[in-house]
Design a protein around this motif. Structure first.
Motif, short mmCIF file in Angstrom:
data_model
loop_
_atom_site.label_atom_id
_atom_site.label_comp_id
_atom_site.label_asym_id
_atom_site.label_seq_id
_atom_site.Cartn_x
_atom_site.Cartn_y
_atom_site.Cartn_z
N PHE A 8 -16.21 8.32 -2.03
CA PHE A 8 -14.90 8.76 -2.49
C PHE A 8 -13.79 8.17 -1.62
CE2 PHE A 8 -11.31 11.60 -3.07
CZ PHE A 8 -11.33 11.85 -4.43
N ILE A 9 -14.03 8.15 -0.32
CA ILE A 9 -13.04 7.62 0.62
C ILE A 9 -12.79 6.14 0.36
CG2 ILE A 9 -12.61 7.11 3.06
CD1 ILE A 9 -14.04 9.73 3.74
N LEU A 49 0.82 -1.20 0.00
CA LEU A 49 0.00 0.00 0.00
C LEU A 49 0.86 1.26 0.00
CD1 LEU A 49 -2.93 0.98 0.11
CD2 LEU A 49 -2.78 0.93 2.62
N SER A 50 1.99 1.20 0.70
CA SER A 50 2.85 2.38 0.79
C SER A 50 3.53 2.73 -0.53
CB SER A 50 3.91 2.17 1.88
OG SER A 50 4.87 1.19 1.48
N VAL A 51 3.71 1.74 -1.40
CA VAL A 51 4.37 2.00 -2.68
C VAL A 51 3.37 2.12 -3.83
CG1 VAL A 51 6.49 0.83 -1.97
CG2 VAL A 51 4.73 -0.46 -3.20
N ALA A 52 2.08 2.10 -3.51
CA ALA A 52 1.06 2.10 -4.57
C ALA A 52 1.17 3.34 -5.46
CB ALA A 52 -0.34 2.01 -3.96
N GLN A 53 1.25 4.53 -4.83
CA GLN A 53 1.31 5.75 -5.65
C GLN A 53 2.61 5.82 -6.46
OE1 GLN A 53 -0.23 6.13 -2.41
NE2 GLN A 53 -2.11 6.16 -3.58
N ALA A 82 -0.67 16.63 -6.02
CA ALA A 82 -1.27 17.56 -5.07
C ALA A 82 -2.45 18.30 -5.68
CB ALA A 82 -0.21 18.55 -4.58
N PHE A 83 -2.27 18.81 -6.91
CA PHE A 83 -3.32 19.62 -7.53
C PHE A 83 -4.56 18.79 -7.87
CE2 PHE A 83 -5.29 21.56 -11.35
CZ PHE A 83 -5.70 22.76 -10.78
N SER A 84 -4.36 17.59 -8.41
CA SER A 84 -5.51 16.77 -8.76
C SER A 84 -6.28 16.36 -7.52
CB SER A 84 -5.07 15.53 -9.54
OG SER A 84 -4.17 14.73 -8.78
N GLY A 85 -5.57 16.07 -6.43
CA GLY A 85 -6.24 15.73 -5.18
C GLY A 85 -7.02 16.91 -4.61
N VAL A 86 -6.41 18.09 -4.62
CA VAL A 86 -7.09 19.30 -4.13
C VAL A 86 -8.30 19.63 -5.00
CG1 VAL A 86 -6.85 21.81 -3.96
CG2 VAL A 86 -5.10 20.33 -2.98
N LEU A 87 -8.13 19.58 -6.33
CA LEU A 87 -9.23 19.91 -7.22
C LEU A 87 -10.39 18.93 -7.06
CD1 LEU A 87 -10.20 21.76 -9.52
CD2 LEU A 87 -9.16 20.16 -11.14
N ALA A 123 -5.66 11.41 -2.02
CA ALA A 123 -6.62 12.28 -1.33
C ALA A 123 -7.69 11.46 -0.61
CB ALA A 123 -7.27 13.23 -2.34
N SER A 124 -8.14 10.37 -1.25
CA SER A 124 -9.15 9.53 -0.60
C SER A 124 -8.56 8.79 0.61
CB SER A 124 -9.72 8.54 -1.60
OG SER A 124 -8.78 7.54 -1.96
N ARG A 125 -7.29 8.44 0.54
CA ARG A 125 -6.66 7.73 1.66
C ARG A 125 -6.48 8.63 2.87
NH1 ARG A 125 -1.21 5.00 0.13
NH2 ARG A 125 -1.35 4.53 2.37
N ILE A 126 -6.10 9.88 2.64
CA ILE A 126 -5.86 10.80 3.77
C ILE A 126 -7.08 11.68 4.03
CG2 ILE A 126 -3.37 10.81 3.38
CD1 ILE A 126 -3.59 13.47 2.01
N THR A 127 -8.19 11.41 3.33
CA THR A 127 -9.49 12.09 3.46
C THR A 127 -9.38 13.61 3.36
OG1 THR A 127 -9.41 12.18 5.90
CG2 THR A 127 -10.38 10.21 4.88
N SER A 128 -8.48 14.07 2.50
CA SER A 128 -8.37 15.52 2.25
C SER A 128 -7.47 15.77 1.06
CB SER A 128 -7.81 16.24 3.49
OG SER A 128 -6.48 15.83 3.76
#
Length: 339
Positions: free
Chosen positions: A174-175, A68-72, A98-103, A252-257
């Motif tokens: 989403f989460i 899971l830690s190396v997935a991204q 970062a931008f795609s997660g924020v958007l 973003a879904s993993r860290i819920t933000s």
């Protein structure tokens, strides 16, 4: 009349020369195989040693946590492999994450539509990637400068649209992208497995993959052979941006933000994993299985340091050492190939 038939002595000499040549060829192939598989063999030995010496390393929970830690990193490494194979690279992947997660988080907050949030994030990533491709392929901007500029601009956009704040996510659907499981494996692990399969097939069994390697080997020769070099480079970067956006949305879904400061330094980890896996910085050479090994090496080192409670500052030192080792290894392989 002079006989053209060879003497027994000449036949013997010829046979000796041929045997020596065959022996040298076999030895060369063995040496090349050892060089190509050196990281795989090294990782297998390292894994066995850690399983016996580090407490809880070989537990099911830790192995799943490691994947899971190396997935991204694994997702983005698949497309970074294509960029490097075509003699380019992308320094903007961390900012795109970062931008795609924020958007995606902002769209979700305002519309409560998971489809629009995911679609918006993916579209942003694709546009960023295609923009990089156009700058590099058609406007002839150096890949270092183009993607460095994009890295800064996209990171700035992430802070601007979020007003410098983390954008919270409360939508359970989403989460579930980052938290759900299938067959006991987290969704991100399954997604990265699909990425490796898809891009492995793309690299080794399609015209797209062969043309990518041809561009990396010799762009001018590829152009003379009828390959549309510029168009292919744009497509490679578009895929890079699209897959990076997937990684950003899952993070973003993993860290819920959506975090505008997330994934800083991410691009260096991805490039290190690719080069450790045998992808040449000079282009024209890539192996999907090697990239998988490179990703696992990066993740395993970090995982073991966390299990051993190594301070984060030393982890930065180790990551820098791995990057340097990866570049030196690429140089040594290049010299041995030329030799």
């Amino acid at each position: 009349m002079t006989s053209l038939s060879s003497t027994p002595a000449e036949d013997t000499a010829t046979a000796v020369v041929q045997n020596h040549a065959a022996g040298d060829s076999a030895q060369t192939r063995r040496n090349r195989w050892l060089v190509d598989q050196s990281m795989s063999i090294g990782y297998a030995i390292l894994f066995v040693l850690l399983a016996f010496t580090v407490e809880n390393f070989f537990s099911t929970a830790n192995i799943v946590g490691l994947m899971l830690s190396v997935a991204q990193i694994g997702m983005v490494a698949c497309t970074m492999m294509m960029c490097l194979a075509s003699r380019d690279f992308d320094l903007s992947v961390g900012s795109t994450i970062a931008f795609s997660g924020v958007l995606g988080a902002i769209i979700l907050e305002h519309t409560q539509s998971v489809t629009l949030a995911v679609g918006g994030g993916l579209l942003a990533g694709a546009l960023i990637g295609a923009g990089n491709g156009v700058l590099i392929a058609y406007m002839r901007v150096n890949a270092l400068i183009a993607t460095l500029a994009t890295m800064l601009m996209v990171r700035g956009l992430a802070f601007i649209v979020s007003k410098g704040q983390a954008v919270g996510i409360a939508n359970d659907s989403f989460i579930s992208f980052g938290d759900g499981r299938l067959f006991g494996l987290p969704y991100p692990v399954l997604v990265v497995a699909i990425c490796f399969i898809v891009f492995g097939v793309l690299l080794n069994h399609t015209v797209f993959g062969r043309n990518t390697l041809a561009i990396g080997g010799n762009p001018d020769a590829a152009r003379l052979a009828g390959i549309k070099v510029e168009r292919l480079r744009v497509w490679i970067f578009l895929l890079q941006g699209l897959v990076t956006a997937v990684a950003g949305l899952i993070l973003a879904s993993r860290i819920t933000s959506g975090q505008p400061n997330s994934a800083q330094g991410f691009e260096l980890d991805v490039i290190s994993a690719c080069v450790l896996g045998g992808v040449s910085l000079q282009g024209g050479k890539a192996r999907i299985f090697g990239v998988l090994i490179g990703v696992l090496i990066m993740g395993t080192v970090e995982n073991v340091m966390n299990l051993m409670n190594v301070d984060a500052f030393y982890q930065y030192l180790m990551r820098g050492f791995i990057l340097l080792a990866a570049v030196l290894l690429d140089q040594l392989k290049s010299r041995s190939t030329r030799g």
